[in-house]
Structure formats: C-alpha cells, structure tokens
Scaffold this active site. Structure first.
Site, PDB file in Angstrom:
ATOM      1  N   TYR A 292      17.617  39.560  61.548  1.00 39.21           N
ATOM      2  CA  TYR A 292      19.071  39.769  61.643  1.00 39.21           C
ATOM      3  C   TYR A 292      19.395  40.966  62.524  1.00 39.21           C
ATOM      4  O   TYR A 292      19.088  42.116  62.184  1.00 39.21           O
ATOM      5  CB  TYR A 292      19.639  39.974  60.244  1.00 39.21           C
ATOM      6  CG  TYR A 292      21.127  39.734  60.144  1.00 39.21           C
ATOM      7  CD1 TYR A 292      21.607  38.492  59.753  1.00 39.21           C
ATOM      8  CD2 TYR A 292      22.044  40.738  60.424  1.00 39.21           C
ATOM      9  CE1 TYR A 292      22.966  38.262  59.649  1.00 39.21           C
ATOM     10  CE2 TYR A 292      23.405  40.508  60.321  1.00 39.21           C
ATOM     11  CZ  TYR A 292      23.860  39.272  59.931  1.00 39.21           C
ATOM     12  OH  TYR A 292      25.214  39.044  59.824  1.00 39.21           O
ATOM     13  N   TYR A 342      26.703  35.134  67.770  1.00 34.27           N
ATOM     14  CA  TYR A 342      26.647  35.616  66.386  1.00 34.27           C
ATOM     15  C   TYR A 342      27.307  34.590  65.477  1.00 34.27           C
ATOM     16  O   TYR A 342      28.519  34.469  65.447  1.00 34.27           O
ATOM     17  CB  TYR A 342      27.375  36.954  66.305  1.00 34.27           C
ATOM     18  CG  TYR A 342      27.448  37.571  64.933  1.00 34.27           C
ATOM     19  CD1 TYR A 342      26.346  38.194  64.366  1.00 34.27           C
ATOM     20  CD2 TYR A 342      28.632  37.547  64.210  1.00 34.27           C
ATOM     21  CE1 TYR A 342      26.427  38.782  63.119  1.00 34.27           C
ATOM     22  CE2 TYR A 342      28.715  38.134  62.954  1.00 34.27           C
ATOM     23  CZ  TYR A 342      27.603  38.754  62.418  1.00 34.27           C
ATOM     24  OH  TYR A 342      27.693  39.343  61.193  1.00 34.27           O
TER      25      TYR A 342
END
Ligand SMILES: [Zn+2]
Lengths: 392, 145
Positions: A292, A342
């Site tokens: 992440y 994203y």
C-alpha cells in the site's frame, strides 16, 4: 496448536480469485460511483467467464464516498444476494473486504462474491484532503484546530519520525517514486507513464515536509473489482485461478492522539506473523509484493513490518535495488498508487492476480508464484489487512 | 480556522483548557493517566476517574512543515509538531509550533495556551527554555487536586 489455529489452516487456499475487472483510471470519470462500480463488477465477471446471474454476494468498503452493495445489486438486477458487506473504512480495510468475502465463500454463505471499490477520488471526494471538510471522528478535535488532518500530513509526520530515528533519507523515498514510475511506464492502465528521475523527485514541490508532491499517490477516479469463489469452481472457469492462501486483518495500532508507543511501527508488525502462519510461508517465500503506497514512506515501513528487512532498514533495502523489477522482491509492479492510480487497495490485489497468472506483460515479475498484497498499514485507523495469494 | 466540536467524552477537557488548565484523566482504580478523554481506563477497564492538572511539557517526536493549503484560514507554510507528553508517555499529541526557530528532534518543549475566545483555548508548543514573551501565555501550573 489451538483449535482456532487448526481451523484457520483449513481456510488456506480454499478460495480463489477467478476474475479481475477495471474501469479506466482518470481524473474525471464524468459518471457516478454507482456506474463505476457496475462497470468494474461486470468487467471482473467477464474476465472470469461468469455472468451477473452467477453472483450471490457483493462486498465493498467506503468512507461515505461511494455506492454500497444495496445500490449496486439492484442496479445490476441482482434480486436476492445471499451475502453482502458494506464495510466502513478506507485503505486499511481494503484487503479485509476480500478476506471476508473468502470467509463467506468458505463457509458456504455465498459461492460467487464480487468485491469492488469505486471512487471519484479526484473529481468528487478528494481523497488527499484538499478542499474537503475534515472527517467525522472524535479524534479530529485534537488535531484539525492546528491545521492537521489530511492523510499526507499524517503520513509526513510519521515519515519524519522514521527519518529521525533510523536515518531514512529523502533519496530512499525518491528511489521508490522513480522505480514505480518506471513500472507504470510498462502498464497501459497507468495514469502517469512518463519516466522521472531522482532530480525530478527532489525538485517536486513541497506538500508537507518531509513529503514532496512525488511522495504522494494520485487522486483517481475509477473502480476495480475481483471475483471470489471456491478454488474448485475457479479451476473450471476461464482464467488461471489464484488461490487465497491467507487473509488477515487487525493489528490494533493507531497513531492518533491515544496510546501509541512508537510511531515508526505500524499495525502490520502485529498482523504479519498471523498472516504468514496462515499461509505456512514467510517473507522469503514472497515473489512479488504490492504494498500500500498512499505515500512513499508507507512502502518503506511495511518492508520492515512485513519482515523483508530489519526494523529501520527499509530505506537502505530500497537503495540496494531489492524492490526493483530485477531485485529479490519486485514491489508495486503496476506503478502503485503513486503512478498507476489510486483505487484504495483493490488495484493492488488485481495486480497481484495479474502477476500470478503470468499475464502482466512487460512488467511481469519472473517466477511469480506467491504474492503479498497489503492495505494501508494502520496509521490512521488502528488496523490493517493483507492477503497472500498464490498461483493455484 | 477549524473550531473543535467537543463531544460527550471531551467537553470537560475543553472547558478546563479554556479555563487555563492542561489536564489528563487519572484512573481512580489503578492511577493510569490517559489522553484523549475517554470513559474507560484502557489498563483496568473501569470507569471511575478524576481530572489531574499536569505540567504541560513533553518532547518533540516529529513535525511537519505544511505547504499545501489543505484548510482555509491557515497561512502556509506552518509547522505542526507531534509531542510526547512527559506525564502521559504512551500518548502523542499534536499542536502548532510557536518557536522562533524550527523544532529539534527530541527537544524539550512546553505548551502555550492560545486563547481563541471565552470558550475556547488551543495548545501550541515552544522550546522549554523560551523566556517570557508578550505573545505567549503559559498554562496554570497549580494542581487541581
Ligand atoms: Zn485503571
């Protein structure tokens, strides 16, 4: 071994990801998150060789910014879902959504669950915080009066703590940004495909020191979805199945105003041993990692907390080239949130599936059989989540 | 600026701050101190507690220099510090920086009271050795015991 642990092992590789789907990633989709969700769900089903009539479960997570399963189901004519999940939360729960879908499938509550995340994180609800009100949380009252509430600010604070404690350098962050952009250049889906240099990184404008613009992920409009079913069923479907070897969530560390012993350690440090034990694997078995990357620093701290290097060595580990495509642990092969786009975690899972299928084209990691994909490591919510996936 | 919205757990804390007192909760049963205000002691899970006024001092754990105008009403750039209070070392608090130079890692700092109006004060931080300055106001140091 406890009975709980034994039962958990029965969960290993019981379920699989049979399809992945995307909408294009843009800065302005021009459509609703409901439309984005439907498109990604249909694309994932098409990839798996399934139709909406096969779906009996839907799952997502959101922070009040997107279409829930109770809208997406009817919009796709799904009259009777036997299981659905509308998980509150941002990036830290992204992988728990797929983990919970896998539990539902393993338990027989549903057979075919589509997990999706759909956001207009640039054109509507700006994820980076600019121009958006402060979030509703009891914690906000102790921070927002000082002009401190946006994720880039929070992560910059922890990044500096790491730099002070361990000597982590801007150049380490920069090398990640440069490598991920090079990866994105090989990814037709990526929003940012023009290569950058370390000089470009260092010259990019300050957002919140120590973070520059190129430390920060993109704000993206788009959706991504994955189809979770049993491994047996996945074997009969169109694409090479990727089994879910482990799914874990928790960790319990927050760095809000409350108790926080060490701001350089994330919830991933507590979660990682459980995750690896469930898969029967260790860090050395991971061939490719999609970590992440809301910010460059989050990758560095996870390299440590998931055990790929010693605590404090994340920066030098990146500097060694270990996380580059030719290194021992290719990281964020699609360009990550920094350069692909994203979608709050789901596009990391989808990329891990592409890598394990051997379908990642020019950015394919060699010999990728086991992948780690991770969620926001828990600085903002006191939890994280992660999956270990393998070629079935 | 952003005006904090006290909740049912925090209202008294804000009221004490507005009155010039920097307080944390102290558990009646086990004496664990905690911040931010919550009904339960996380150490012994009991509810009885009292306010304890504490020396508003700590050490600088980190800071940012904010440049992006995330919030209207803030002149950029500005510095936000993350401080580990000496009295509640398991906790981190955030505030503005009022030093005349940038913060230094691990340096000792003390809180200054920023009086917004009758009902609201905020907490900023300065180097502990800062001498009296006309524009900054200390918190009361008397204990409320
Ligand atoms: Zn207690």
């Amino acid at each position: 071994m406890t009975n709980v642990a034994k039962r958990l092992l029965e969960f290993r590789d019981r379920t699989a990801i049979a399809g992945v789907g995307y909408t294009p990633f843009t800065r302005n989709s021009g459509v609703s998150t409901l439309t984005l969700a439907c498109r990604a769900v249909l694309a994932a089903l098409e990839d798996a060789g399934l139709t909406p009539d096969d779906v009996d479960g839907l799952a997502t997570h959101r922070v009040g910014d997107s279409a829930p399963p109770t809208l997406v189901g009817p919009a796709l004519g799904l009259a009777d879902l036997s299981w659905h999940l509308d998980q509150f939360g941002g990036g830290s729960v992204s992988h728990a959504v797929v983990g919970q879908a896998a539990l539902a499938v393993a338990a027989g509550m549903a057979e075919t669950v589509v997990c999706y995340r759909a956001i207009n994180a640039r054109s509507e609800f700006r994820m980076g915080g600019t121009g958006r009100g402060v979030p509703a949380s009891p914690e906000v009252q102790y921070q927002a009066p000082y002009g401190f509430f946006a994720p880039p600010q929070q992560y910059a604070m922890y990044a500096r703590a790491h730099m002070l404690k361990y000597g982590t350098k801007a150049e380490h962050f920069g090398q990640l940004a440069v490598t991920q952009r090079a990866n994105a250049a090989k990814n037709p889906r990526a929003l940012m495909r023009t290569p950058i240099t370390l000089e470009d990184y260092l010259a990019s404008r300050w957002i919140a020191e120590p973070f520059r613009l190129l430390d920060c992920c993109l704000e993206t409009d788009g959706a991504c979805a994955v189809v979770v079913t049993t491994r047996e069923r996945a074997r009969d479907l169109r694409r090479p199945p990727v089994s879910i070897s482990a799914a874990a969530w928790g960790g319990g560390t927050s760095h809000l105003s409350g108790a926080a012993a060490d701001p350089t350690v994330t919830a991933a440090a507590a979660l990682a041993p459980r995750l690896y034990a469930q898969a029967g694997l260790g860090p050395g078995d991971i061939d490719v990692a999609e970590l992440y990357d809301c910010f460059t620093y989050s990758v560095i701290v996870q390299l440590e907390d998931y055990g790929f290097c010693a605590k404090g060595e994340g920066g030098p580990y990146v500097a060694s080239g270990a996380t580059s495509p030719a290194g021992e642990l290719p990281v964020n092969t699609h360009g990550g949130f920094l350069s692909e786009g994203y979608v709050h975690g789901m596009n990391h899972i989808a990329e891990a599936v592409s890598q394990l299928r051997g379908e990642a084209g020019d950015r394919q990691a060699r010999g990728a059989e086991v992948a780690l994909s991770t969620a926001q490591p828990g600085y903002i919510l006191p939890a994280t989540s992660a999956l270990i996936l393998r070629r079935a | 600026m952003y005006r904090p919205e006290p909740d049912r757990d925090s209202r008294q804390w804000w009221e004490r701050l507005a009155g010039g007192e920097f307080a944390v909760q102290e558990c009646d049963a086990c004496a664990t101190v905690r911040f931010p205000p919550r009904a339960f002691c996380p150490a012994c899970r009991t509810e009885a507690w009292r306010w304890r006024a504490v020396e508003p001092e700590g050490t600088v754990e980190s800071w940012i220099v904010n440049h992006q105008p995330f919030m209207p009403g803030f002149q950029v750039p500005y510095v936000v510090v993350m401080v580990r209070p000496a009295t509640v070392p398991g906790c981190l608090v955030y505030g503005g920086w009022r030093g005349e130079r940038p913060p230094e890692p691990g340096e000792r700092v003390r809180a200054v009271r920023i009086r917004v109006d009758e009902e609201l004060s905020l907490v900023d931080w300065i180097p502990a050795e800062t001498s009296e300055r006309a524009d900054i106001h200390p918190f009361d140091r008397k204990s409320s015991h």
